[in-house]
Write a protein that holds these residues in place. Structure first.
Motif, PDB file in Angstrom:
ATOM      1  N   ILE A  56       7.767  12.671  -3.187  1.00 21.77           N
ATOM      2  CA  ILE A  56       6.825  12.284  -3.668  1.00 21.77           C
ATOM      3  C   ILE A  56       6.402  10.369  -4.022  1.00 21.77           C
ATOM      4  N   CYS A  57       8.117   9.936  -3.406  1.00 17.54           N
ATOM      5  CA  CYS A  57       8.117   8.440  -3.066  1.00 17.54           C
ATOM      6  C   CYS A  57       6.782   8.533  -2.233  1.00 17.54           C
ATOM      7  N   GLY A  58       6.686   8.977  -1.088  1.00 16.58           N
ATOM      8  CA  GLY A  58       5.826   8.800  -0.190  1.00 16.58           C
ATOM      9  C   GLY A  58       4.782   8.848  -0.083  1.00 16.58           C
ATOM     10  N   VAL A  59       3.858   9.809  -1.446  1.00 18.10           N
ATOM     11  CA  VAL A  59       3.164  10.239  -1.511  1.00 18.10           C
ATOM     12  C   VAL A  59       2.499   8.983  -2.136  1.00 18.10           C
ATOM     13  N   MET A  60       3.330   8.722  -3.440  1.00 27.03           N
ATOM     14  CA  MET A  60       2.980   7.219  -4.668  1.00 27.03           C
ATOM     15  C   MET A  60       2.881   5.781  -3.805  1.00 27.03           C
ATOM     16  N   THR A  61       3.821   5.626  -3.111  1.00 25.42           N
ATOM     17  CA  THR A  61       3.411   4.400  -2.123  1.00 25.42           C
ATOM     18  C   THR A  61       2.158   4.752  -1.491  1.00 25.42           C
ATOM     19  N   TRP A  62       1.496   4.956  -1.355  1.00 26.62           N
ATOM     20  CA  TRP A  62       0.398   5.215  -0.538  1.00 26.62           C
ATOM     21  C   TRP A  62      -0.513   4.768  -2.052  1.00 26.62           C
ATOM     22  N   ILE A  63      -0.657   5.748  -2.717  1.00 25.77           N
ATOM     23  CA  ILE A  63      -1.753   5.301  -3.824  1.00 25.77           C
ATOM     24  C   ILE A  63      -0.972   4.142  -4.586  1.00 25.77           C
ATOM     25  N   LEU A  64       0.160   3.538  -4.824  1.00 23.34           N
ATOM     26  CA  LEU A  64       0.509   2.648  -5.544  1.00 23.34           C
ATOM     27  C   LEU A  64       0.576   1.296  -4.378  1.00 23.34           C
ATOM     28  N   PHE A  65       0.016   1.131  -2.950  1.00 23.81           N
ATOM     29  CA  PHE A  65      -0.538   0.458  -1.784  1.00 23.81           C
ATOM     30  C   PHE A  65       0.093  -0.892  -2.495  1.00 23.81           C
ATOM     31  N   PHE A  66      -0.181  -1.339  -3.811  1.00 28.85           N
ATOM     32  CA  PHE A  66       0.448  -2.892  -3.301  1.00 28.85           C
ATOM     33  C   PHE A  66       1.603  -3.276  -4.400  1.00 28.85           C
ATOM     34  N   ILE A  67       2.520  -2.081  -4.216  1.00 30.38           N
ATOM     35  CA  ILE A  67       3.806  -2.636  -4.360  1.00 30.38           C
ATOM     36  C   ILE A  67       4.641  -2.109  -3.173  1.00 30.38           C
ATOM     37  N   LEU A  73       8.566   1.837  -3.111  1.00 36.21           N
ATOM     38  CA  LEU A  73       8.665   3.424  -2.731  1.00 36.21           C
ATOM     39  C   LEU A  73       9.152   3.849  -1.812  1.00 36.21           C
ATOM     40  N   ALA A  74       8.763   2.718  -0.358  1.00 36.93           N
ATOM     41  CA  ALA A  74       8.700   3.576   1.017  1.00 36.93           C
ATOM     42  C   ALA A  74       9.617   3.552   1.102  1.00 36.93           C
ATOM     43  N   ILE A  75      11.562   2.486   0.738  1.00 32.66           N
ATOM     44  CA  ILE A  75      12.376   2.753   0.990  1.00 32.66           C
ATOM     45  C   ILE A  75      13.762   3.906   0.489  1.00 32.66           C
ATOM     46  N   LEU A 101       6.351   1.283   5.300  1.00 29.47           N
ATOM     47  CA  LEU A 101       7.475   0.787   5.758  1.00 29.47           C
ATOM     48  C   LEU A 101       6.677  -0.308   7.499  1.00 29.47           C
ATOM     49  N   VAL A 102       6.109   0.461   8.227  1.00 31.59           N
ATOM     50  CA  VAL A 102       5.621  -0.080   9.678  1.00 31.59           C
ATOM     51  C   VAL A 102       4.314  -0.970   9.110  1.00 31.59           C
ATOM     52  N   LEU A 103       3.459  -0.192   8.382  1.00 31.53           N
ATOM     53  CA  LEU A 103       2.623  -1.009   7.988  1.00 31.53           C
ATOM     54  C   LEU A 103       2.486  -2.644   7.600  1.00 31.53           C
TER      55      LEU A 103
END
Length: 129
Positions: A56-67, A71-73, A110-112
Motif C-alpha cells: 500500500i505504501c509503495g503504490v501510494m508513493t507513486w500516486i502521491l509522487f510530490f511527497i 511513504l517510500a521509507i 527512493l532511487v529516483l
C-alpha cells in the motif's frame, strides 16, 4: 491366506504368530484403509499485514509522487519486516511477493528521488557559477 516365513506353514486364520514355530506373522490386508491427506494445513494461512502495508505504501508513493520520502521509507521498512515474517512463519504466513513488490516500489522511488535531487542541485549550482 498367509505363509510363515520361518517354517513355510500355510496359515488361513487371523493369527499373529505361527502355531508351528511361533514366529510373528506379517499382516496383509485385502482392502487397505484410505490414505489421509496430511498436506492440508492445520493452521489457517494468512497474508502478512506488514507485507500488505508495504504494498500500500509503495503504490501510494507513486500516486502521491510530490511527497517523495513520506511513504517510500515505510514501504521499504514494512517490506523487509513482512518478508522476514513470511520466512519465520513456516507456511502459516504468506505474502512474500507482496512484500517484495512493496520493497521494489519503495526502493525505486527512493532511487529516483535521490537522482532527481542530485540533478536539481547540479542545475542550481551550475546556474550560480
Amino acid at each position: 491366506m498367509q505363509q510363515c516365513s520361518g517354517c513355510g506353514q500355510t496359515i488361513s486364520g487371523t493369527e499373529r504368530f505361527c502355531p508351528t514355530c511361533g514366529q510373528q506373522l506379517q499382516r496383509y490386508q485385502d482392502n487397505p484403509s484410505p490414505v489421509i491427506n496430511t498436506t492440508i494445513p492445520l493452521i489457517p494461512v494468512h497474508n502478512s499485514r506488514l507485507a500488505i502495508a508495504s504494498l500500500i505504501c509503495g503504490v501510494m508513493t507513486w500516486i502521491l509522487f510530490f511527497i517523495p520520502l513520506l511513504l517510500a521509507i515505510p514501504a521499504v521498512i514494512c517490506g523487509h519486516l513482512g518478508h522476514s515474517a513470511v520466512k519465520r512463519g513456516n507456511g502459516a504466513v504468506t505474502g512474500r511477493g507482496i512484500a517484495l513488490t512493496g520493497m521494489a516500489l519503495g526502493y525505486a522511488h527512493l532511487v529516483l528521488t535521490v537522482l532527481g535531487f542530485c540533478i536539481f542541485v547540479a542545475i542550481v549550482l551550475g546556474a550560480n557559477l
